[in-house]
Structures are given as C-alpha cells and as structure tokens.
Design a protein around this motif. Structure first.
Motif, PDB file in Angstrom:
ATOM      1  N   UNK A  37       0.758  -1.203  -0.019  1.00  0.00           N
ATOM      2  CA  UNK A  37      -0.037  -0.044  -0.122  1.00  0.00           C
ATOM      3  C   UNK A  37       0.844   1.334  -0.084  1.00  0.00           C
ATOM      4  N   UNK A  38       0.641   2.421  -0.768  1.00  0.00           N
ATOM      5  CA  UNK A  38       1.213   3.462  -0.876  1.00  0.00           C
ATOM      6  C   UNK A  38       0.329   4.504  -1.099  1.00  0.00           C
ATOM      7  N   UNK A  39       0.674   5.882  -0.595  1.00  0.00           N
ATOM      8  CA  UNK A  39       0.030   7.076  -0.798  1.00  0.00           C
ATOM      9  C   UNK A  39       0.882   7.894  -1.482  1.00  0.00           C
ATOM     10  N   UNK A  40       0.272   8.512  -2.613  1.00  0.00           N
ATOM     11  CA  UNK A  40       0.926   9.505  -3.678  1.00  0.00           C
ATOM     12  C   UNK A  40       0.178  10.562  -4.027  1.00  0.00           C
ATOM     13  N   UNK A  41       0.507  11.685  -4.404  1.00  0.00           N
ATOM     14  CA  UNK A  41      -0.042  12.617  -4.806  1.00  0.00           C
ATOM     15  C   UNK A  41      -0.252  12.768  -6.339  1.00  0.00           C
ATOM     16  N   UNK A  42      -1.417  12.825  -6.780  1.00  0.00           N
ATOM     17  CA  UNK A  42      -1.453  12.909  -8.161  1.00  0.00           C
ATOM     18  C   UNK A  42      -1.115  14.165  -8.988  1.00  0.00           C
ATOM     19  N   UNK A  43      -0.221  14.121  -9.775  1.00  0.00           N
ATOM     20  CA  UNK A  43       0.324  15.286 -10.353  1.00  0.00           C
ATOM     21  C   UNK A  43      -0.330  15.605 -11.433  1.00  0.00           C
ATOM     22  N   UNK A  44      -0.176  16.918 -12.119  1.00  0.00           N
ATOM     23  CA  UNK A  44      -1.230  17.493 -13.124  1.00  0.00           C
ATOM     24  C   UNK A  44      -0.327  17.140 -14.532  1.00  0.00           C
ATOM     25  N   UNK A  45      -0.742  16.670 -15.604  1.00  0.00           N
ATOM     26  CA  UNK A  45      -0.178  16.091 -16.616  1.00  0.00           C
ATOM     27  C   UNK A  45       0.130  17.439 -17.691  1.00  0.00           C
ATOM     28  N   UNK A  69       4.540  19.333 -23.268  1.00  0.00           N
ATOM     29  CA  UNK A  69       5.135  20.496 -23.948  1.00  0.00           C
ATOM     30  C   UNK A  69       3.847  21.320 -24.264  1.00  0.00           C
ATOM     31  N   UNK A  70       4.051  22.588 -24.136  1.00  0.00           N
ATOM     32  CA  UNK A  70       2.958  23.480 -24.699  1.00  0.00           C
ATOM     33  C   UNK A  70       3.112  24.546 -25.514  1.00  0.00           C
ATOM     34  N   UNK A  71       4.508  24.920 -25.877  1.00  0.00           N
ATOM     35  CA  UNK A  71       4.919  25.858 -26.621  1.00  0.00           C
ATOM     36  C   UNK A  71       6.067  25.311 -27.483  1.00  0.00           C
ATOM     37  N   UNK A 117      10.527  18.410 -24.003  1.00  0.00           N
ATOM     38  CA  UNK A 117       9.984  16.851 -24.393  1.00  0.00           C
ATOM     39  C   UNK A 117       9.075  16.479 -23.195  1.00  0.00           C
ATOM     40  N   UNK A 118       8.052  15.920 -23.595  1.00  0.00           N
ATOM     41  CA  UNK A 118       6.986  15.229 -22.635  1.00  0.00           C
ATOM     42  C   UNK A 118       7.935  14.373 -21.816  1.00  0.00           C
ATOM     43  N   UNK A 119       7.462  14.090 -20.455  1.00  0.00           N
ATOM     44  CA  UNK A 119       8.120  13.190 -19.396  1.00  0.00           C
ATOM     45  C   UNK A 119       8.309  11.937 -19.961  1.00  0.00           C
ATOM     46  N   UNK A 120       7.240  11.411 -20.896  1.00  0.00           N
ATOM     47  CA  UNK A 120       7.293   9.986 -21.359  1.00  0.00           C
ATOM     48  C   UNK A 120       8.606   9.885 -22.266  1.00  0.00           C
ATOM     49  N   UNK A 121       8.997  10.880 -22.847  1.00  0.00           N
ATOM     50  CA  UNK A 121      10.087  10.911 -23.701  1.00  0.00           C
ATOM     51  C   UNK A 121      11.585  10.687 -22.826  1.00  0.00           C
TER      52      UNK A 121
END
Length: 192
Positions: free
Chosen positions: A161-169, A174-176, A188-192
């Motif tokens: 069991x873990x507790x984590x804070x959901x981040x804002x994707x 990238x937005x610009x 770069x997107x974090x997936x890259x």
C-alpha cells in the motif's frame, strides 16, 4: 489507452476524423495508420467525450498523472510478475471482460511515484477501485489532480500500500515551441 485496430485504407491527413459504424454512428476518432499493412488505429470515444463535455461547459480538462509508464500485460504474463491467483480472481470478478493488468514499465525520476513504484510492480487498486485497464486509471487520476490517493500494488506476490499525490499532466506536457532558422525547439514530454 487502448486503441482499436482495423484493416482500412486511412491516409495521411485523416487523423482526428470520425470513424463511423455501419449505422452512421461515430464510434472512434482516426488516430493513425500503417500503409504497408493497411492497418488503421482508432481512439475510442470515452475520454474524448469527457473532454468535449468539459469544454462545452466552460470547464478545464484536468489530466492527472503518476509520472509512470504502464504496460498492459495479460493475466498469464502477470503471473510471471507475481500476480497471486486470489488477486487475479478478484480482478476478473470485478471486470469479467478484463484480459490483464497494468504493470509499471518505468517511473520518472523525482516524479509522483519515484521511490514508491518500481518496474514490474502490478497495479491492483487505485483509490479503492480495482484497475485492469488504462481508461479506468485515467478516470480516477483525472478526477484527483493535486490530491493524495491510495495505491495498492503487487511486488513479488505481496500486496503493498502506498499514498501518492496525483500530479498535473498539463504541467509536464510541452505547450509551446520556438522556431529559429527552420529548426524547432521544444520541451520533451516526460514519457520521452
């Protein structure tokens, strides 16, 4: 998410166009194709419909993330990762059409689950709900941006069991971009 694959002759430029069934109902959006194999990939509508309804109501489209890449693995494969038979039975009971589970592929360093999840961990429950697919996970994460949620995972056959804070994707997407002399620079997107 899961894409629908079909043998069709989609061509370049048709991405985002509606995919209709034989009765004329929109069932997906065209997402891409492979010309050599005459295969097309279609994005199912549940998450698209959610975004559209939020936009129509003047609301922001929240997107949650754990900064973690998951793979969908069949139940057979998940047993090799340590999926206990009683957990498999519980997941199949919750969703009889389920074909497998989500398994951690990688975790972003210093991300929401860094030091919590490891590659090979099997996702079992999020906020008390049993999870077997991407859409169910996305629904929960999108509704909990900035909130702390409980995760249950399986590592080596043991439930953790873990507790984590959901981040804002949106904050890590990238937005610009900037173009200089014909070259484009962007984050770069974090997936890259």
């Amino acid at each position: 998410t899961f894409y629908i694959q079909a043998a069709s002759g989609s061509s370049g430029g048709s991405s985002g166009s509606p995919v209709l069934d034989i009765k004329g109902n929109v069932v997906a959006l065209n997402a891409g194709s492979k010309r050599r194999a005459a295969s097309s990939f279609f994005l199912p509508l549940p998450r698209v419909l959610r975004a559209l309804e939020l936009i129509q109501n003047g609301q922001d489209v929240s997107r949650g993330t754990l900064h973690t890449t998951f793979l969908h693995e069949t139940f057979d494969e998940a047993r090799r990762f340590g999926l206990p038979s009683e957990v498999e039975a519980d997941l199949r009971d919750a969703k009889p059409t389920a074909k497998g589970v989500l398994v951690v592929e990688r975790v972003l360093t210093e991300g929401a689950t860094s030091g919590v999840l490891d590659a090979g961990d099997i996702l079992y429950r999020v906020a008390g709900q049993r999870i077997t697919d991407f859409v169910a996970l996305e629904i929960l994460l999108d509704a909990a941006v900035g909130e702390t949620i409980k995760l249950e995972t399986i590592r080596g056959g043991v439930i953790q069991e873990h507790e984590v804070t959901v981040a804002d994707l949106h904050a890590v997407s990238p937005s610009s971009f900037i173009e200089v002399g014909g070259t484009v620079f962007h984050d770069l997107a974090y997936q890259t």
